[in-house]
Structure formats: structure tokens, C-alpha cells
Motif scaffolding. Structure first.
Motif, mmCIF file in Angstrom:
data_model
loop_
_atom_site.group_PDB
_atom_site.id
_atom_site.type_symbol
_atom_site.label_atom_id
_atom_site.label_comp_id
_atom_site.label_asym_id
_atom_site.label_seq_id
_atom_site.Cartn_x
_atom_site.Cartn_y
_atom_site.Cartn_z
ATOM 1 N N THR A 103 0.835 -1.197 0.000
ATOM 2 C CA THR A 103 0.000 0.000 0.000
ATOM 3 C C THR A 103 0.869 1.245 0.000
ATOM 4 O OG1 THR A 103 -0.167 0.517 2.372
ATOM 5 C CG2 THR A 103 -1.517 -1.312 1.559
ATOM 6 N N ASP A 104 0.221 2.377 -0.229
ATOM 7 C CA ASP A 104 0.923 3.644 -0.045
ATOM 8 C C ASP A 104 0.742 4.122 1.391
ATOM 9 O OD1 ASP A 104 -1.641 4.706 0.061
ATOM 10 O OD2 ASP A 104 -1.534 5.670 -1.903
ATOM 11 N N ALA A 105 1.215 5.312 1.678
ATOM 12 C CA ALA A 105 1.157 5.814 3.053
ATOM 13 C C ALA A 105 -0.256 6.119 3.511
ATOM 14 C CB ALA A 105 2.022 7.067 3.180
ATOM 15 N N ASP A 106 -1.201 6.186 2.569
ATOM 16 C CA ASP A 106 -2.608 6.395 2.911
ATOM 17 C C ASP A 106 -3.356 5.083 3.139
ATOM 18 O OD1 ASP A 106 -2.397 9.198 2.649
ATOM 19 O OD2 ASP A 106 -2.668 9.050 0.480
ATOM 20 N N GLY A 107 -2.650 3.961 3.011
ATOM 21 C CA GLY A 107 -3.300 2.664 3.175
ATOM 22 C C GLY A 107 -4.047 2.191 1.950
ATOM 23 N N VAL A 108 -3.821 2.817 0.805
ATOM 24 C CA VAL A 108 -4.468 2.401 -0.440
ATOM 25 C C VAL A 108 -3.673 1.266 -1.066
ATOM 26 C CG1 VAL A 108 -5.186 3.106 -2.761
ATOM 27 C CG2 VAL A 108 -5.433 4.696 -0.842
ATOM 28 N N VAL A 109 -4.340 0.158 -1.373
ATOM 29 C CA VAL A 109 -3.672 -0.997 -1.968
ATOM 30 C C VAL A 109 -3.257 -0.653 -3.398
ATOM 31 C CG1 VAL A 109 -3.908 -3.404 -2.667
ATOM 32 C CG2 VAL A 109 -4.988 -2.602 -0.541
ATOM 33 N N LEU A 110 -1.942 -0.698 -3.648
ATOM 34 C CA LEU A 110 -1.424 -0.372 -4.979
ATOM 35 C C LEU A 110 -1.022 -1.609 -5.762
ATOM 36 C CD1 LEU A 110 0.783 2.785 -4.293
ATOM 37 C CD2 LEU A 110 -1.657 2.632 -4.850
ATOM 38 N N TRP A 111 -0.494 -2.618 -5.076
ATOM 39 C CA TRP A 111 -0.081 -3.849 -5.743
ATOM 40 C C TRP A 111 -0.577 -5.035 -4.922
ATOM 41 C CZ3 TRP A 111 3.459 0.230 -5.207
ATOM 42 C CH2 TRP A 111 3.899 0.812 -6.404
ATOM 43 N N ARG A 124 -13.929 -10.692 -2.601
ATOM 44 C CA ARG A 124 -15.234 -10.687 -1.929
ATOM 45 C C ARG A 124 -15.187 -9.869 -0.639
ATOM 46 N NH1 ARG A 124 -15.270 -16.079 -4.009
ATOM 47 N NH2 ARG A 124 -14.451 -16.979 -2.070
ATOM 48 N N LEU A 125 -14.009 -9.768 -0.060
ATOM 49 C CA LEU A 125 -13.831 -8.998 1.169
ATOM 50 C C LEU A 125 -13.577 -7.517 0.887
ATOM 51 C CD1 LEU A 125 -13.635 -9.669 4.258
ATOM 52 C CD2 LEU A 125 -11.162 -9.808 3.949
ATOM 53 N N GLY A 126 -13.369 -7.190 -0.383
ATOM 54 C CA GLY A 126 -13.018 -5.818 -0.737
ATOM 55 C C GLY A 126 -11.547 -5.514 -0.572
ATOM 56 N N PHE A 127 -10.740 -6.578 -0.470
ATOM 57 C CA PHE A 127 -9.298 -6.430 -0.280
ATOM 58 C C PHE A 127 -8.646 -6.456 -1.653
ATOM 59 C CE2 PHE A 127 -5.424 -8.337 2.148
ATOM 60 C CZ PHE A 127 -4.874 -7.072 2.276
ATOM 61 N N ALA A 128 -8.867 -5.372 -2.422
ATOM 62 C CA ALA A 128 -8.464 -5.335 -3.820
ATOM 63 C C ALA A 128 -7.641 -4.084 -4.083
ATOM 64 C CB ALA A 128 -9.700 -5.340 -4.710
ATOM 65 N N GLU A 129 -6.977 -4.065 -5.228
ATOM 66 C CA GLU A 129 -6.212 -2.886 -5.613
ATOM 67 C C GLU A 129 -7.143 -1.683 -5.680
ATOM 68 O OE1 GLU A 129 -4.217 -3.915 -9.217
ATOM 69 O OE2 GLU A 129 -2.674 -5.103 -8.201
ATOM 70 N N GLY A 130 -6.690 -0.579 -5.099
ATOM 71 C CA GLY A 130 -7.488 0.634 -5.065
ATOM 72 C C GLY A 130 -8.291 0.808 -3.798
ATOM 73 N N ALA A 131 -8.431 -0.269 -3.001
ATOM 74 C CA ALA A 131 -9.186 -0.181 -1.757
ATOM 75 C C ALA A 131 -8.318 0.432 -0.655
ATOM 76 C CB ALA A 131 -9.675 -1.558 -1.328
ATOM 77 N N THR A 132 -8.953 1.126 0.268
ATOM 78 C CA THR A 132 -8.257 1.732 1.405
ATOM 79 C C THR A 132 -8.411 0.831 2.623
ATOM 80 O OG1 THR A 132 -8.662 3.966 0.570
ATOM 81 C CG2 THR A 132 -8.106 3.752 2.903
ATOM 82 N N TRP A 133 -7.254 0.418 3.200
ATOM 83 C CA TRP A 133 -7.287 -0.510 4.333
ATOM 84 C C TRP A 133 -6.717 0.137 5.591
ATOM 85 C CZ3 TRP A 133 -8.967 -5.618 5.307
ATOM 86 C CH2 TRP A 133 -9.919 -6.033 4.367
ATOM 87 N N THR A 134 -7.267 1.290 5.911
ATOM 88 C CA THR A 134 -6.960 1.917 7.188
ATOM 89 C C THR A 134 -7.941 1.400 8.238
ATOM 90 O OG1 THR A 134 -8.450 3.749 6.686
ATOM 91 C CG2 THR A 134 -6.130 4.019 6.083
ATOM 92 N N GLU A 135 -7.672 1.675 9.496
ATOM 93 C CA GLU A 135 -8.614 1.294 10.546
ATOM 94 C C GLU A 135 -9.946 1.998 10.360
ATOM 95 O OE1 GLU A 135 -5.815 0.129 14.383
ATOM 96 O OE2 GLU A 135 -6.717 2.128 14.296
ATOM 97 N N GLY A 139 -11.728 -1.206 9.914
ATOM 98 C CA GLY A 139 -11.521 -1.700 11.266
ATOM 99 C C GLY A 139 -10.109 -2.200 11.499
ATOM 100 N N THR A 140 -9.919 -2.912 12.608
ATOM 101 C CA THR A 140 -8.606 -3.438 12.977
ATOM 102 C C THR A 140 -8.116 -4.418 11.920
ATOM 103 O OG1 THR A 140 -9.139 -3.189 15.310
ATOM 104 C CG2 THR A 140 -7.331 -4.686 14.745
ATOM 105 N N ASN A 141 -6.996 -4.105 11.293
ATOM 106 C CA ASN A 141 -6.343 -4.987 10.321
ATOM 107 C C ASN A 141 -4.873 -4.638 10.343
ATOM 108 O OD1 ASN A 141 -5.608 -3.399 7.540
ATOM 109 N ND2 ASN A 141 -7.312 -2.395 8.622
ATOM 110 N N ALA A 142 -4.021 -5.529 9.894
ATOM 111 C CA ALA A 142 -2.580 -5.312 10.079
ATOM 112 C C ALA A 142 -2.081 -4.075 9.353
ATOM 113 C CB ALA A 142 -1.809 -6.553 9.620
ATOM 114 N N ILE A 143 -2.600 -3.809 8.154
ATOM 115 C CA ILE A 143 -2.147 -2.633 7.411
ATOM 116 C C ILE A 143 -2.551 -1.361 8.139
ATOM 117 C CG2 ILE A 143 -2.461 -1.313 5.283
ATOM 118 C CD1 ILE A 143 -2.845 -4.057 3.851
ATOM 119 N N GLY A 144 -3.839 -1.224 8.426
ATOM 120 C CA GLY A 144 -4.322 -0.016 9.082
ATOM 121 C C GLY A 144 -3.754 0.157 10.474
#
Length: 397
Positions: A103-111, A124-135, A139-144
Motif C-alpha cells: 500500500t501507499d502511506a494512505d493505506g491504499v492498496v497499490l499492488w 469478496r472482502l473488498g481487499f483489492a487494488e485501489g481499496a483503502t485498508w486503514t482502521e 476496522g482493525t487490520n494489520a495494514i491499518g
């Protein structure tokens, strides 16, 4: 095994997942859990609950369009080393039915790379390129949580806030620029919870070190190019000087025992350098040439108090001006009036506030002034830098 691992070696993953599920349900229901969550998890759940999130109702994932992802990739400081990250991580991730995510510093999945089946589950979880994975987004996730904690994080099963993420593990670590220190993004390996291997966290740490080393190698190559391009000027220059890049890293030095880095140069703004004194940076190709101001021309400054205070500075190769507050103008005038001996914080505090109880406030005022005028004002004691002449026009401060 890294200290931030979620699971100790030898742990029965199925049993541990069931315990964590009971912990998750008890804590979020306001009850007493069978065991206390790890502190990193506890802190994250508290932040997420404070945002009013519901673990059973995921917030919408609104991934950026492909062209926006491409634009972020191009400006990401990690683009230069993403292939190296893939070489380290993708084979292991595919073999363990996992994913490698950057991800980038904003938590956006780039690769995103890895097992095709796991990619479909992630979609299906929305864990795709372009998605933001901040808390705040999921919610609580390792990236965010790694972004929130500014540290590596591994989460297992129900340590995730959202129930839909409980079938997963994730191991994430921030990547920083070795040149500027800024956060560039996060590297993450995720996969089915019951496939978590104790070595995953160490592998992520290794990949981050390799990425940062790769960025540093590219920086050294940039300094080499800067030296070569400036060779003719450096070969004929007289007196002490430094050649630095846009971040203040020293590419070449002559007649001065400088460290590896100085303050970041800005066009026309005086810069104090140990061994050189006050310099006015001169643009030289993709770098900056720093020489003592006395070797060329003194720096003259005018503090104009006719209306709103304005400082006008001329020296070296250019000039600049900046608006000041009335307080900043007052501090600058007092410092200039003190002469070469300068003022300590106590003396400045007495001059500004009339008593001895404002030493901290005086230091803060000088700090605010230096953010505007830079090294025109030297610290401890506060005085005009060598080679600077200041005149005050238009009235008193």
C-alpha cells in the motif's frame, strides 16, 4: 520469531482461533473475556469502537478506479523497489495460499499478488487494488493498525475487528524512505488464518529491510550522478564548499569536514552549515552548491514595519521576502539589537514579557520565527547569523 508475532510457535491454530473468537465477542459486548486481548489489539479495538464501527456490518469498500491507482503507483516511493519485494515474498505467498499486498502511506492498496483462489476470496472482502485498508475504513487490520501504531503488526483470526476478516491472518510492516525518513507505505502478507507460519513475520521484516536498502542504493547512485554532473564546477571552485541534493545529503565536499547531511536547502534562504557558516544555496543542476556567504556577498535584510511587518532579504544569488506577525517582528528586532553577543531565552523572555517566568514561551517564539526566517537567526544564544546585516524601517516593533 519477531516480537510482534500474533502466535507463538507450536500453538494449535484452530484452538487459538476459537479462544480469540470468544475474546472478540466478550469484549465488544462489554463482558469479561476469557483472556485479555494483546495490547496492540486492545488499542486498535478502542480506536475503532470510537469511530462507531459495527463488526457485523462492514463499511462500503469504494476502491479507486484503475487510472487513479496507476497515478498513485507512479508517485509512490515504492515503485522503484516493488519488483524486489515481489521476488522475496510472492513465491512464499503463493505456496502458502497467501497474498502479498503493498500500500501507499494512505493505506491504499497499490499492488497485490499471490494465490488466485485467495485473490478471489480477497475480492469478496473488498481487499483489492485501489481499496483503502486503514482502521477507519475497515476496522482493525494489520495494514491499518501498522499505520496507526507506526510499527509492524501481525493479527490472527478474531483479532480483526470485522467478523468477515476472522478467517484471515495478516502481517504488515511500514516502509520508510532511508533518505527523508517519511513513511512510504506498508508491506503485508495475508492468507487463510489456519495457514499462518511463524516465519511469515520475519519474512515481511526482511522484505522491508531489502526494500529500504534498495532505495538507499538508488539514492547513492543519484549522488554519484550529481557529483559527475557538477565535476567541472567543483574542479575550478575556490574555498570551502559543499554539493548537496534536494534533501541536504552531501554529494561532495571541499575544505570542510561536514557530516553526511545538512538542513534541506531552499532557494534564496540562508542556511547555517557547520564549518561554512551562513550560506545562500545556489542551484547547480539537480543539486545545490553551498559556500560561505562571506566568500561572495554579505546578506542584507530589511525589516519593514510601515504596515504589516515584512522581512526582505538579499544576498548571494537572489532575494526573498516573507510576512511576519507583530510578535515575530518584535523578536527579530530584539535579537538584532542585541548584537553579536545575542540573547539567551531568559533575557529574551524579560524583554518580551517583562519578567523571568517566560523562558519556555520565549523559546517557542524564536522557534516560530526561525520557521519563517530560517538560519538568519542563530540559536543559543539568539543572534543574527554571521554576515547578516539587518535594518529596521517604518517604526518600532
Amino acid at each position: 520469531m519477531p516480537a510482534w508475532s500474533a502466535v507463538a510457535p507450536g500453538t494449535d491454530l484452530s484452538t487459538h482461533a476459537r479462544v480469540l473468537s470468544r475474546v472478540h465477542d466478550a469484549v465488544l459486548a462489554g463482558g469479561r473475556p476469557p483472556v485479555r486481548p494483546r495490547r496492540v489489539v486492545e488499542r486498535s479495538w478502542s480506536r475503532v469502537l470510537g469511530l462507531g464501527m459495527d463488526p457485523d456490518r462492514p463499511r462500503p469498500r469504494d476502491p479507486l478506479p484503475a487510472e487513479a491507482v496507476q497515478a498513485r503507483r507512479r508517485t509512490s516511493g515504492l515503485e522503484a523497489v516493488v519488483d524486489e519485494l515481489r521476488q522475496v515474498l510472492v513465491g512464499v505467498a503463493e505456496a502458502s495460499h497467501g497474498l502479498v499486498v503493498v500500500t501507499d502511506a494512505d493505506g491504499v492498496v497499490l499492488w497485490r499478488d499471490g494465490s488466485a483462489a485467495t485473490r478471489r476470496h480477497a475480492d469478496r472482502l473488498g481487499f483489492a487494488e485501489g481499496a483503502t485498508w486503514t482502521e477507519a475504513a475497515v476496522g482493525t487490520n494489520a495494514i491499518g493498525t501498522a499505520l496507526a501504531e507506526a510499527a509492524p503488526v501481525q493479527l490472527f483470526s478474531a483479532e480483526h475487528f470485522e467478523a468477515a476478516q476472522h478467517p484471515w491472518y495478516c502481517s504488515a510492516a511500514p516502509v520508510h524512505s532511508p533518505v527523508t525518513g517519511e513513511l512510504l507505505g506498508v508491506v503485508d502478507v495475508s492468507g487463510p488464518a489456519l495457514t499462518l507460519h511463524p516465519a511469515i513475520g520475519a519474512l515481511v521484516e526482511t522484505s522491508v529491510r531489502l526494500a529500504e536498502n534498495g532505495l538507499w542504493r538508488r539514492h547513492e547512485q543519484h549522488l554519484d550522478r550529481l557529483r559527475r554532473a557538477a565535476g567541472p564546477v567543483l574542479g575550478t571552485a575556490r574555498g570551502p564548499l559543499l554539493l548537496v541534493d534536494d534533501d541536504g545529503w552531501v554529494a561532495a565536499r571541499s575544505g570542510v569536514a561536514a557530516g553526511a547531511r545538512v538542513a534541506v536547502p531552499r532557494a534564496g534562504r540562508p542556511l547555517a552549515v557547520a564549518g561554512l557558516g551562513l550560506c545562500t544555496p545556489e542551484r547547480l543542476g539537480e543539486g545545490w552548491l553551498l559556500r560561505p556567504a562571506e566568500a561572495r556577498a554579505p546578506v542584507s535584510a530589511e525589516l519593514d514595519l510601515t504596515a504589516a511587518p515584512v522581512l526582505r532579504v538579499r544576498g548571494g544569488e537572489g532575494s526573498w521576502s516573507a510576512g511576519l506577525t507583530r510578535r515575530q517582528a518584535q523578536v527579530l528586532a530584539l535579537v538584532a539589537a542585541a548584537g553579536p553577543a545575542g540573547l539567551d531565552a531568559a533575557a529574551l523572555g524579560r524583554a518580551l514579557f517583562g519578567d523571568d517566568g517566560h523562558v519556555v514561551a520565549a523559546r517557542a517564539e524564536v522557534s516560530r520565527l526561525r520557521r519563517v526566517v530560517g538560519d538568519l537567526v542563530a540559536p543559543a544564544p539568539y543572534r543574527l547569523a554571521g554576515g547578516v546585516a539587518l535594518t529596521v524601517t517604518g517604526g518600532g516593533a
